[in-house]
Design an enzyme around this catalytic site. Structure first.
Site, PDB file in Angstrom:
ATOM      1  N   SER A 183       0.812  -1.235   0.000  1.00 15.54           N
ATOM      2  CA  SER A 183       0.000   0.000   0.000  1.00 15.54           C
ATOM      3  C   SER A 183       0.831   1.263   0.000  1.00 15.54           C
ATOM      4  O   SER A 183       0.294   2.356  -0.156  1.00 15.54           O
ATOM      5  CB  SER A 183      -0.922   0.013   1.236  1.00 15.54           C
ATOM      6  OG  SER A 183      -0.140   0.112   2.418  1.00 15.54           O
ATOM      7  N   TYR A 211      14.712  -1.661  14.569  1.00 11.20           N
ATOM      8  CA  TYR A 211      14.657  -1.890  13.116  1.00 11.20           C
ATOM      9  C   TYR A 211      15.905  -2.641  12.643  1.00 11.20           C
ATOM     10  O   TYR A 211      15.814  -3.618  11.897  1.00 11.20           O
ATOM     11  CB  TYR A 211      14.550  -0.533  12.426  1.00 11.20           C
ATOM     12  CG  TYR A 211      14.491  -0.579  10.918  1.00 11.20           C
ATOM     13  CD1 TYR A 211      13.304  -0.884  10.256  1.00 11.20           C
ATOM     14  CD2 TYR A 211      15.612  -0.285  10.141  1.00 11.20           C
ATOM     15  CE1 TYR A 211      13.242  -0.905   8.868  1.00 11.20           C
ATOM     16  CE2 TYR A 211      15.552  -0.307   8.758  1.00 11.20           C
ATOM     17  CZ  TYR A 211      14.364  -0.620   8.128  1.00 11.20           C
ATOM     18  OH  TYR A 211      14.306  -0.643   6.750  1.00 11.20           O
ATOM     19  N   LYS A 237      16.196  -6.353  10.863  1.00  9.40           N
ATOM     20  CA  LYS A 237      16.770  -6.570   9.529  1.00  9.40           C
ATOM     21  C   LYS A 237      17.981  -7.520   9.600  1.00  9.40           C
ATOM     22  O   LYS A 237      18.206  -8.301   8.669  1.00  9.40           O
ATOM     23  CB  LYS A 237      17.152  -5.235   8.882  1.00  9.40           C
ATOM     24  CG  LYS A 237      15.951  -4.327   8.587  1.00  9.40           C
ATOM     25  CD  LYS A 237      14.993  -4.933   7.563  1.00  9.40           C
ATOM     26  CE  LYS A 237      13.815  -4.044   7.242  1.00  9.40           C
ATOM     27  NZ  LYS A 237      12.878  -4.592   6.267  1.00  9.40           N
ATOM     28  N   SER A 264      15.246  -6.632   3.112  1.00  9.91           N
ATOM     29  CA  SER A 264      16.098  -6.292   4.243  1.00  9.91           C
ATOM     30  C   SER A 264      16.383  -4.801   4.123  1.00  9.91           C
ATOM     31  O   SER A 264      15.503  -4.009   3.777  1.00  9.91           O
ATOM     32  CB  SER A 264      17.371  -7.149   4.175  1.00  9.91           C
ATOM     33  OG  SER A 264      18.299  -6.789   5.160  1.00  9.91           O
TER      34      SER A 264
END
Ligand code: NAP
Length: 271
Positions: free
Chosen positions: A10, A141, A145, A127
């Site tokens: 989206s 975050y 990753k 990633s």
């Protein structure tokens, strides 16, 4: 016509990648929390999907499979929380890991049996450069990753005999993401002991993203790559200076890397 399922379709890089694939003639089935049941103007089929909820993942896959089984799965759904390691709440860490990393795990657990039965497929996991090096105030975050990077190596080794290929996409900064997916940790305010450093780092992060690469170019690169019979395990899509940052991070001693990154992100008043 080949079919691709895209999570996080989206907004940002997921949206641009889905659009590029549509233009290349793929049937695209995209999922996001903000989708109802609709077909976009360009023909992308949109279904609701929350990758943090097991039932939602199962329902998305069930309904998407009724339309068309996936030749490829692209996982872009992701969020970020900005905050110091000390002040980011456990619940904030959990939300980031649950979306970025466990969301991929949930999707793959549903899609792998479908791909195995068909004798192959391609799985693309988003990633980041942050999957390779840490920067201040993005620890949740960055950890998510790094988890994806390790997970993808295991996955690729296991699924190769079934004709399934895995590709990690490692984008550098792109001017695509929406600020609503980058909230500040609740405890970060003017009274934080990290306030000055935080302000400096957040300004640099925002500057780099707003001046980042073109998301449409990334979408087209991924669409071109997916068309190949063999896809690479890693695809870094970043500016030359970000390629260089990864390269020197591998080469230089940790203390020197730390000094360079501190100088870049944390300026002036802070110690
Ligand atoms: N932009 C960059 O510079 C950059 C750099 C490196 C890596 N990346 C990676 O690229 C991917 C896309 O990031 P972006 O910044 O371009 O996009 P973004 O604008 O931050 O959009 C995030 C997307 O994730 C979806 N999402 C969030 N939580 C979800 C959930 N629980 N279930 C399903 N979908 C969810 C959102 O849709 P809904 O809110 O509708 O659910 C939205 O489509 C992420 O994995 C990000 O880490 C981006």
């Amino acid at each position: 016509m080949k079919t691709v399922w895209v999570t996080g379709g989206s907004s940002g890089l997921g949206l641009h990648t889905a659009a590029a694939l549509r233009r290349d003639g793929w049937q695209v089935i995209a999922g996001a929390r903000s989708f109802g049941d609709e077909t976009a103007e360009d023909g992308t089929i949109r279904l609701p999907l929350d990758v943090t909820r097991e039932e939602s993942v199962k329902e998305f896959c069930r309904r998407a499979a009724q339309i068309a089984l996936p030749d490829a799965l692209i996982q872009c759904a992701g969020i970020l929380v900005l905050g110091s390691c000390e002040e980011t709440e456990t619940e904030e860490f959990r939300k980031v890991i649950d979306t970025n990393y466990l969301g991929m795990v949930r999707m793959n657990r549903e899609v792998l049996p479908l791909m195995r039965k068909r004798g192959g497929g391609k799985i693309v996991l988003f990633s980041s450069i942050n999957g390779l090096l840490g920067i201040p105030f993005q620890s949740a975050y960055t950890a998510s990753k790094h988890a994806i990077e390790g997970y993808a190596e295991c996955l690729a080794l296991e699924v190769k005999p079934f004709g399934i290929q895995v590709m990690l996409v490692e984008p550098g900064d792109h001017r695509s993401g929406s600020d609503k997916y980058r909230p500040h940790a609740a405890a970060m305010n003017g009274h934080s002991p990290y306030a000055a450093a935080y302000e400096s780092a957040v300004a640099q992060i925002a500057h780099d993203e707003h001046n980042g690469s073109d998301p449409d170019v990334l979408g087209r690169k991924i669409a071109r790559t997916l068309d190949r019979k063999r896809i690479p395990f890693r695809k870094r899509i970043a500016s030359p200076d970000q390629h260089l940052a990864v390269y020197i991070h591998k080469l230089l001693p940790a203390k020197l890397n730390e000094a360079i990154l501190r100088k870049y992100y944390i300026r002036k008043k802070s110690s």
